[in-house]
Design an enzyme around this catalytic site. Structure first.
Site, PDB file in Angstrom:
ATOM      1  N   GLU A  34       0.876  -1.175   0.000  1.00  0.00           N
ATOM      2  CA  GLU A  34       0.000   0.000   0.000  1.00  0.00           C
ATOM      3  C   GLU A  34       0.912   1.225   0.000  1.00  0.00           C
ATOM      4  O   GLU A  34       1.367   1.675   1.054  1.00  0.00           O
ATOM      5  CB  GLU A  34      -0.921  -0.006   1.221  1.00  0.00           C
ATOM      6  CG  GLU A  34      -1.815  -1.229   1.332  1.00  0.00           C
ATOM      7  CD  GLU A  34      -2.941  -1.258   0.308  1.00  0.00           C
ATOM      8  OE1 GLU A  34      -3.064  -0.286  -0.460  1.00  0.00           O
ATOM      9  OE2 GLU A  34      -3.683  -2.247   0.286  1.00  0.00           O
ATOM     10  N   CYS A  89      -2.946   8.630   2.483  1.00  0.00           N
ATOM     11  CA  CYS A  89      -2.597   8.111   1.160  1.00  0.00           C
ATOM     12  C   CYS A  89      -3.725   8.349   0.170  1.00  0.00           C
ATOM     13  O   CYS A  89      -3.500   8.378  -1.040  1.00  0.00           O
ATOM     14  CB  CYS A  89      -2.242   6.622   1.228  1.00  0.00           C
ATOM     15  SG  CYS A  89      -3.496   5.615   2.016  1.00  0.00           S
TER      16      CYS A  89
END
Length: 510
Positions: A263, A297
């Site tokens: 990720e 993110c």
């Protein structure tokens, strides 16, 4: 800024950590310093896990896995359910600790703990739904099926911005799948990890018949992460962080044929079409771009606006940004807290300078001083209005910078959105059904998350989370992400007295 008195937040953080079960005396050391970005003050000195201690912890986790894998999955789910209940009882305190250590506003800190609770609920249900398939076979008197089995010790490397939830996404699923979990938290959010680990250990102590080392914690920097990446007893590592970090981790895992859930970077965009509801869009854009001070993110970093709306939307956003309260994230009404440290602020200023050099008009971005706290780094969210997407907009800067870019046709907007190395989250604001469906189609967004009439951030745990390209391709949390934490076996059972071969092969030995 209404900041607390010097020493007050570190004292509060230590008190919360102790109440949640952290033995601060045992954790004390000089290897790491836990800090609060709210004031920049140190909270506590902490010791790192030594290489020998890391190997020993992984040995304990592996031995625990060998027993845990034999516990029926619904029984494993009972442990995760109990952990979720413990988190419910500790939500306010743990959420406050998250906010103190990361600089998130208090509702976001508590929301992160709620996300942990939600994934525990999801995992409990999953513990009674781990299933394979019965598959049609061409051979009479045979049955073919697939089964799923626990994988082993799963490594989790988490980032500072979600110091608790990312571990929970992985751990809750891994535990019900029958795995052990070894966690290496960010060195910028170690105190929260110690608190989460203490709550987990307290939960597991209520089940004395089960192995007690199915969750272990490795504290430290890159060396602690390397212990997970390089140990053959860790068949899977889920790593959250920068693309640069992923480019280091992935080849090392591949070299020993281990699995990776990555990720990584997210340079997320939203398209605002001519039919968009601008009242709704402005609210969604503001949260997505400045929530967590742009340190998600999934933060919105590029706003691709139809040229007919550009002037109006720019004006609305400037007014919205001017109304934002910046300051102590624990204070009521504050919506923008600090950047995590000086390095984050300097990276933001470098990006803004690069945007100006490319011809962008920049509004905001200046430092907000925190009187008496020189190591606290607050910044105004910035808008960069550029004639086209330049190099700086193609790079992810972990700060509240929003690049406003014009477009004429939807195909052009989609091309601008996809013309970056990252592929995590995306969205479109439109009331045109055809535009929405085109955006979601194979010819639309190339991201792992594609939304309509909401921003790119704020994902729920029911959907698998992750992205494409330099985001890493991994998936965590909901949907069928559980399969990453298990190994699949295809089984064929012959219940006849014949031995027909597949594909019509004949092999007669008389």
């Amino acid at each position: 800024m209404n900041l607390p008195k010097p020493g007050a937040l570190p004292e509060r953080a230590r008190a919360i950590a102790s109440a949640l079960g952290v033995d601060l005396a045992a954790a004390a050391g000089e290897d790491l310093v836990a800090r609060t970005p709210v004031t920049g003050e140190p909270i506590a000195g902490l010791k790192a896990t030594s290489p020998a201690e890391a190997r020993a912890a992984l040995s304990r986790a592996h031995r625990a896995f060998l027993d845990w894998r034999l516990v029926p999955a619904p029984r494993r789910g009972e442990v995760v359910r109990a952990f979720g209940e413990r988190l419910r009882a500790a939500k306010d305190e743990l959420g406050e600790l998250v906010s103190i250590e990361t600089g998130k506003i208090l509702s976001e800190g508590r929301g992160e703990v709620q996300e942990m609770i939600d994934i525990c609920d999801f995992a409990v249900g999953l513990s009674r739904q781990l299933h394979g398939l019965t598959i049609a076979t061409e051979r009479p008197g045979h049955r073919m099926m697939e089964t799923w089995h626990p994988l082993g010790v799963c490594g989790v490397i988490s980032a500072f911005n979600f110091p608790a939830a990312v571990w929970a996404w992985n751990a809750a699923l891994a535990f019900v799948c029958g795995d052990a979990v070894a966690w290496k938290p960010s060195e910028k959010a170690t105190l929260t990890a110690l608190a989460c680990h203490a709550l987990w250990k307290r939960t597991l102590a209520g089940f004395p018949d089960y192995p007690q080392d199915i969750g272990v914690l490795l504290v430290g920097g890159a060396d602690a992460g390397a212990a997970l990446v390089e140990d053959a007893r860790v068949p899977l590592v889920s790593a959250t962080g920068s693309t640069r970090m992923g480019a280091t981790v992935a080849p090392r895992l591949a070299a020993r044929f281990a699995r990776a859930i990555l990720e990584l970077g997210g340079n997320n965009a939203a398209i605002v079409a001519p039919s968009a509801d601008l009242d709704l869009a402005v609210r969604a854009i503001a949260f997505s771009a400045v929530g967590t001070a742009g340190q998600r993110c999934t933060s919105l970093r590029r706003l691709i606006v139809h040229e007919s709306l550009r002037e109006e939307l720019s004006g609305r956003l400037k007014r919205a940004y001017a109304s934002l309260r910046i300051g102590n994230p624990l204070a009521e009404g504050v919506l923008v807290g600090p950047l995590v440290d000086r390095g984050a602020f300097e990276a933001m200023q470098a990006a803004l300078a690069a945007a100006r050099a490319e011809g962008a008009v920049v509004t905001g971005g200046a430092r907000r001083e925190a009187p008496g706290f020189p190591d606290a780094w607050y910044a105004e969210p910035a808008l960069c209005e550029a004639p086209a997407q330049g190099d700086v907009a193609r790079r992810e800067t972990f700060a509240p910078i929003l690049h406003l870019l014009p477009y004429r046709e939807l195909a052009e907007a989609i091309a601008i959105q996809n013309d970056v190395p990252q592929g995590l989250a995306s969205s479109i604001f439109t009331r045109d059904l055809g535009e929405a469906e085109r955006f979601l189609s194979a010819a639309g967004s190339d991201c792992g998350i594609a939304n309509v009439n909401i921003g790119p951030s704020g994902a729920e745990i029911g959907g698998a989370f992750g992205g494409e390209k330099q985001t890493g391709g991994g998936r965590e949390s909901g949907s069928d992400a559980w399969k990453a934490y298990m190994r699949r076996a295809t089984n064929t059972i012959n219940y006849s007295r014949e031995l027909p071969l597949a594909q019509g092969v004949s092999f007669d030995i008389g």
